[in-house]
Enzyme design. Structure first.
Site, short mmCIF file in Angstrom:
data_model
loop_
_atom_site.label_atom_id
_atom_site.label_comp_id
_atom_site.label_asym_id
_atom_site.label_seq_id
_atom_site.Cartn_x
_atom_site.Cartn_y
_atom_site.Cartn_z
N THR A 134 3.46 -1.72 0.18
CA THR A 134 3.60 -2.33 -1.35
C THR A 134 3.19 -3.44 -1.79
O THR A 134 2.35 -3.98 -0.58
CB THR A 134 5.65 -2.88 -0.78
N ILE A 135 2.55 -3.90 -2.61
CA ILE A 135 2.37 -5.10 -3.58
C ILE A 135 2.29 -5.86 -3.43
O ILE A 135 1.91 -7.85 -3.37
CB ILE A 135 1.31 -4.79 -4.67
N ASP A 136 3.84 -6.31 -3.20
CA ASP A 136 4.72 -6.91 -2.93
C ASP A 136 4.99 -7.61 -2.08
O ASP A 136 5.25 -8.85 -1.59
CB ASP A 136 6.34 -6.74 -2.91
O1 F6P Z 1 6.95 -2.91 -5.96
C1 F6P Z 1 6.27 -2.85 -6.52
C2 F6P Z 1 5.83 -3.07 -8.26
O2 F6P Z 1 4.94 -3.18 -8.61
C3 F6P Z 1 6.81 -4.86 -7.80
O3 F6P Z 1 5.92 -5.90 -8.03
C4 F6P Z 1 7.75 -4.24 -9.20
O4 F6P Z 1 8.76 -5.49 -9.89
C5 F6P Z 1 7.40 -3.08 -9.88
O5 F6P Z 1 6.72 -2.63 -8.61
C6 F6P Z 1 7.10 -2.27 -10.99
O6 F6P Z 1 7.77 -0.89 -10.57
P1 F6P Z 1 7.83 0.22 -12.36
O7 F6P Z 1 6.27 0.91 -11.68
O8 F6P Z 1 8.83 1.08 -11.56
O9 F6P Z 1 7.93 -0.44 -13.19
#
Ligand code: F6P
Length: 355
Positions: A134-136
């Site tokens: 995850t990028i988080d």
């Molecule tokens: O968990 C990775 C992430 O990119 C978060 O940083 C972000 O809040 C979310 O996913 C965005 O999700 P989606 O691709 O469903 O819009």
């Protein structure tokens, strides 16, 4: 013959394809007789039986590729145990199809939500090994997640492009950075990009302090940069904003950058724009670090599968590649500690955290 299923789940990132590459190539070299089953669209592929037997050639060339060739669909953990009209849950279907495919093990490349599903499936008796993507960077028990490093560099490059236009127009820019409920990505991106103010969910901001820091920066040069994490909130509205953070799935986080830009323009009198790189942070070519890191994580996951050690997620702890029990780490968040070394160093070099 050992049959190993591989799936990628949740939001994608750069590093998934190299991780699949390292895992698969390592499985082929560690096990004499192995068949790898690619499962498409994350857990959805196990629910709907959308799978394909892959061969060694299918993994060639993945080391430097972004995204995931196995694709990904979000399957919320909370939906896993809700029975359908026949009383069958998604978890039931996954368990049934795992057996139907004759899998000996399942590798889950995923983030926090996927780790919770991996833990659930492990408790239901499946042989699961997870890898932290995850990028988080919010998976508990590992120094870093893969995909994070590439996303930092992408954010830094994005801000570098904005700097020239900010300077030309003598403007303030507010850049909203993804990160879900934690501020790791905004912190690293903001500090590395030379932001004047970095705002994280872990440190509720005071708009007067933000404006003061922006005004101070504008005394030294004609433009200023504020980097804000998408889950950040003001100290005046903690409840409202916490609720917003917890209902992200229905509302999306986007908006804090725009809101701050208006408040900064009103408070400093300087023209202010907001910019959101959004999913760009998840795209692109994996960094050298993410390639080298996933090489090690994928290899270690293959070793665990070879040794039939399951219910684990691969991790890097104090620099050493190891594994944590899913039951010990799944579902636990990893916020930025307030005494984080980078926060301290950034404060000492004059970066404001808006507090
Ligand atoms: O968990 C990775 C992430 O990119 C978060 O940083 C972000 O809040 C979310 O996913 C965005 O999700 P989606 O691709 O469903 O819009």
């Amino acid at each position: 013959m050992r049959k190993i299923g591989i799936l990628t789940s949740g939001g994608d990132c750069a590093g998934l394809n190299p991780a699949i590459y390292a895992l698969a190539k390592s499985l082929y070299s560690r096990l004499d007789n192995v068949e790898i089953i690619g499962i498409y669209d994350g857990f959805t592929g196990l629910i709907d039986l959308n799978t394909k037997v892959l061969g060694p050639d299918d993994f060639d060339g993945l080391l430097d590729q972004g995204g995931t060739f196995l694709r990904s669909i979000r399957q919320g953990f909370k939906t896993m145990e809700i029975p359908d009209e026949k009383g069958v849950t998604k978890a039931d279907k996954i368990v049934k199809n795992y057996k139907k495919l004759g899998l000996d093990a399942l590798a889950v490349l995923g983030g926090n939500g996927s780790h919770k599903v991996a833990k659930l499936l492990s408790q239901r008796g499946l042989n699961v090994v997870a890898l932290p993507k995850t990028i988080d960077n919010d998976i508990f028990g590992t120094d870093e997640t893969f995909g994070y490093d590439t996303a930092i560099q992408t954010g830094v490059n994005y801000i570098a492009h904005l700097k020239t236009t900010a300077a030309s127009h003598s403007r303030v820019f507010v850049v909203e950075i993804m990160g879900n409920k934690v501020g790791w990505l905004a912190l690293s991106t903001g500090v590395a990009a030379g932001a004047d103010v970095v705002i994280l969910p872990e440190i509720p901001y005071d708009i007067d302090k933000v404006n003061k820091a922006v005004t101070k920066a504008l005394r030294h040069r004609n433009y200023a940069f504020v980097v804000v994490s998408e889950g950040a909130y003001s100290k005046n509205e903690p409840q409202k904003n916490k609720e917003r953070a917890f209902t992200r799935e229905s509302t999306g986080f986007h908006g804090i950058g725009e809101q701050l830009a208006k408040e900064i323009e009103a408070g400093t009198g300087r023209e202010t724009r907001s910019a959101v790189p959004g999913h760009e942070l998840r795209g692109g070519t994996p960094s050298a670090f993410d390639r080298l890191y996933t090489m090690q994580l994928g290899n270690y996951a293959a070793k665990l599968i070879q040794e039939e050690k399951y219910g684990l997620t691969v991790a890097r702890v104090k620099g050493k590649i190891t594994a944590n029990k899913l039951e010990d780490v799944a579902g636990i968040s990893k916020p930025v500690p307030l005494d984080d070394r980078l926060i301290k160093a950034a404060r000492n070099t004059g970066i404001s955290f808006g507090d």
